[in-house]
Design an enzyme around this catalytic site. Structure first.
Site, PDB file in Angstrom:
ATOM      1  N   GLY A 142       0.830  -1.188   0.000  1.00 36.45           N
ATOM      2  CA  GLY A 142       0.000   0.000   0.000  1.00 36.45           C
ATOM      3  C   GLY A 142       0.868   1.242   0.000  1.00 36.45           C
ATOM      4  O   GLY A 142       1.926   1.248  -0.601  1.00 36.45           O
ATOM      5  N   SER A 143       0.418   2.285   0.667  1.00 36.99           N
ATOM      6  CA  SER A 143       1.236   3.480   0.842  1.00 36.99           C
ATOM      7  C   SER A 143       0.366   4.678   1.147  1.00 36.99           C
ATOM      8  O   SER A 143      -0.796   4.748   0.748  1.00 36.99           O
ATOM      9  CB  SER A 143       2.087   3.822  -0.385  1.00 36.99           C
ATOM     10  OG  SER A 143       3.031   2.816  -0.637  1.00 36.99           O
TER      11      SER A 143
END
Length: 777
Positions: free
Chosen positions: A218-219
């Site tokens: 993700g991020s």
């Protein structure tokens, strides 16, 4: 200071004689030389006069810190795991060795590897060549000293440039074909008995891993422009969420060629450049995007033969490819394991029991857009050297080499930019209407494989056939702010929604992730954002979902709980006492909150206020405890959480830091953060371990905030899982301990900062320049 100029002659002999297939080195007059300056936490600042020397320093430093990790990944991408560890063993990603080997035999053919290498620029070839030489030098030195315990087998060998190509191609397909390794390796025609299918448990692991892909990769990112930053210059938060082990583990470094390159940040294994980072004028980061990077094609099979398919009314044979890998048996002897892979004009056949079945009527082909992306290294090479947001944007428009991530960037002039500019199949909204199977929805795009008209469109303006041109993809420049947390491009800034794109690129009018809602809420109240404001987005460990549902949860607890009062009383007490964070001191209430809410979130009917596309920042919210079905589901979820806590042996005084830890290879270290689905910006994924503990497997990785002043960048950050994967290294857990304390460090960038660091140490490596290390086939 350590000066290391020349390997002993016997080490050099071992180093270069170990290459297979006639690999050789021809002495040339110039030297290959690099300086490796280490600062706090062992971070290497690598300086050289040319590309070969820079790669030489990168490979050497990486091998000092992660030799065994690299050796293991090289074995994987060369399809040799079964040969050394047996077919039934598993990779770090819990994939069986045989499926892994068959997949990489298909992916990394000699022809594909050679074509990728030939497509690289001379500068990139030089840097990759240097990387190989540096890694091999460190390997030879460590072999004399004694290799780490984790990699003392005969499977550890010197690198060739082909290994770096194979590692890069593996990274390219992480957002597509890489999720279908078992489905590709196990595809079998109906009625065939020549090759056995995979055991059921392998498919279960594969499904769980595929579902976890977005969580592991993700991020978060925030880019603040001149109107909203404290000094009118750009301000950037980089918070990628990536695996803590294996081939997707970031490495922190600083690369310098005087007068040509000066860039610092982090890179994935085997990449001799910076993926996320900053230079004198620019800072950028990436978030895994929501775009599609592959499509499936449903083939209409020939009724007479399930290995033939109908295309525009013509019966065509599926292409057959025989793959053979060597497998180590219980007696230690090697035995060949052979599979036949089938492909249509669209790509390989994939088979997923119960999802993508190959029967007498249909089969499914996979087409991955990144299989033809040979521009990825040139793309990051150009980004590393860009001196402004405009220069970065131009390079991405021209090369289109970013595989499956968004880009957010700021520069020292206060410009902020968001780009959803990755490699995306050119499937327009009109083509979806004509060719897609509506039953599949938009999570996975399934196109009609019986009509050639359903092939991806060709745009002459695109960098490769079959993908969208850069001008057709979302991008937004602002002077206030931009943010992204793995949603579509729609709401990167609510003042300027990005709308009207093919669902293959970006969807609109869909719920935002809780992390994005958290960020937008905070940003709406940041009038002149400071560095500390962006740090606190992560370090506060706020559980955003708690603010949306806790009033209803506590109201439910105040009701008459009837016969369940004795069991639910402690649950309610812990929820009331909880500080609504995922910090190390969070109490048992956070454990119960996870146990209660994660099952409930699977049902959209639990919300008191449903999602409203006109108000995506504030909906859905609340729990509809007044509805009998929701109240019943909530009660059952609370009882289940109470049972789980009791079985885990967790007392009422337990803290989250006692539970969530990283322990493999060393002493347990507590780790703050929690599930992204609950709106924890500091997203950490952990899995159940012994004694009620949870072991961290992915989440916050390379973490920094970059600002600018008249002198250049000012960066604070850390690498959450630390620099080295070697338990014997002093840098195996040091930054993890700092992460647990929310202690960010200044990232030394200038020469003065580097030399002033209290842990400064210099190593110079140098040897006569050699010819190319030939690629293995």
């Amino acid at each position: 200071m350590i000066i290391s100029r020349q390997l002993p002659s016997f080490c050099l002999a071992a180093l270069f004689l170990s290459f297979s297939g006639g690999a050789h080195a021809l002495a040339q007059p110039e030297q290959t030389r690099a300086e490796i300056r280490r600062t706090s936490f062992g971070v290497p600042h690598i300086r050289a006069d040319d590309e070969r020397g820079l790669g030489y320093g990168i490979g050497y430093a990486y091998a000092q810190d992660n030799l065994c990790l690299m050796a293991n990944e090289v074995l994987t991408v060369n399809a040799q795991r079964s040969q050394y560890f047996g077919a039934e063993g598993q990779t770090l990603e819990q994939r069986d060795n045989l499926s892994s080997d068959l997949f990489f035999s298909w992916l990394n053919t000699p022809q594909a590897v050679a074509a990728f290498w030939q497509a690289q620029t001379p500068a990139m070839r030089e840097r990759m060549q240097g990387y190989v030489e540096g890694y091999n030098r460190q390997l030879a030195e460590r072999q004399v000293q004694g290799l780490p315990e984790q990699c003392r087998g005969d499977w550890v060998r010197p690198l060739a440039t082909s290994d770096l190509v194979k590692l890069t191609r593996r990274l390219l397909v992480e957002g597509g074909a890489g999720q279908f390794a078992e489905a590709l390796a196990g595809a079998t025609p109906p009625g065939a008995t020549a090759q056995a299918g995979l055991p059921a448990e392998h498919w279960q692991l594969a499904a769980a891993r595929q579902q976890r892909f977005a969580l592991d990769r993700g991020s978060n990112a925030v880019a603040i422009g001149s109107e909203r930053s404290f000094n009118g210059r750009g301000l950037l938060l980089a918070n990628p969420h990536f695996p803590w082990v294996g081939g997707m583990r970031f490495y922190q470094m600083h690369l310098t060629i005087p007068g040509q390159l000066d860039v610092m940040g982090a890179a994935l294994p085997g990449l001799p450049l910076i993926n996320i980072g900053f230079n004198q004028h620019l800072a950028w980061t990436h978030t895994v995007d929501a775009s599609k990077h592959f499509t499936l094609y449903r083939l209409q099979l020939d009724p007479k033969d399930p290995t033939r398919y109908l295309l525009d009314g013509r019966s065509l044979p599926l292409e057959r490819q025989t793959l053979t890998v060597q497998s180590k048996g219980p007696d230690g002897q090697l035995q060949p394991r052979t599979r036949t892979l089938y492909s249509s004009v669209f790509g390989p056949i994939v088979q997923w029991p119960g999802e993508l079945d190959w029967d007498h009527q249909y089969a499914y082909s996979l087409r991955d857009a990144n299989l033809d992306n040979s521009r990825v290294l040139a793309q990051w090479y150009a980004m590393n050297q860009a001196s402004s947001v405009a220069g970065l944007q131009d390079s991405v428009h021209q090369l289109q080499g970013i595989p499956w991530v968004n880009t957010l960037a700021v520069d020292d002039q206060g410009r902020a930019l968001y780009m959803n500019q990755s490699v995306v199949p050119n499937v327009t909204q009109a083509k979806l209407a004509q060719c897609s199977d509506p039953r599949a929805g938009t999570r996975v795009i399934v196109l009609d494989g019986s009509r050639s008209a359903c092939a991806w469109d060709i745009d002459p303006a695109a960098a490769q056939p079959g993908i969208f041109a850069a001008s057709q993809l979302p991008q937004l420049a602002r002077n206030d702010y931009l943010q992204h947390s793995n949603d579509s491009a729609w709401m990167v800034n609510p003042a300027a929604p990005l709308q009207g794109f093919s669902p293959v690129i970006s969807e609109q009018d869909v719920p935002l992730k809780m992390r994005a809602r958290f960020a937008l809420d905070r940003l709406s109240r940041m009038h002149k954002a400071q560095v500390s404001d962006l740090q606190h987005l992560v370090t506060d460990d706020q559980v955003y979902l708690a603010g949306q549902v806790m009033p209803d949860l506590l109201q439910f607890c105040e009701q008459d709980l009837g016969a369940d009062a004795q069991r639910l009383g402690p649950v309610c007490a812990s929820l009331k006492a909880w500080d609504r964070s995922a910090g190390l001191q969070a109490g048992l209430g956070f454990v119960h909150f996870q146990g209660i809410m994660q099952p409930l979130l699977q049902d959209p009917s639990v919300w008191r206020v449903a999602f409203d596309p006109k108000d995506p920042q504030h909906t859905p919210r609340g729990l509809a405890i007044g509805r009998p079905a929701v109240a019943r589901a909530l009660r059952e979820s609370m009882l289940a959480s109470a049972q789980q806590v009791a079985e885990a042996g967790l007392g009422s005084d337990v803290r989250w830091g006692d539970i969530q830890q990283v322990s493999q290879g060393g002493q347990p270290t507590p780790v703050p953060g929690g599930p992204e689905s609950l709106g924890v910006y500091n997203a950490i994924q952990s899995v159940p371990a012994a004694d009620g503990k949870r072991e961290v497997v992915s989440g916050t990785s390379y973490l920094n905030v970059v600002s600018f002043d008249e002198q250049g960048p000012r960066a604070l950050g850390l690498l959450a899982f630390s620099l080295s994967s070697d338990p014997a290294s002093a840098h195996f857990r040091d930054q993890t301990a700092a992460f647990a304390r929310n202690q960010w460090s200044v990232l030394p960038f200038t020469e003065a900062q580097i030399r002033a660091d209290g842990q400064y140490q210099l190593q110079v490596i140098e040897e006569p320049r050699k010819g190319a290390v030939l690629a293995r086939q």
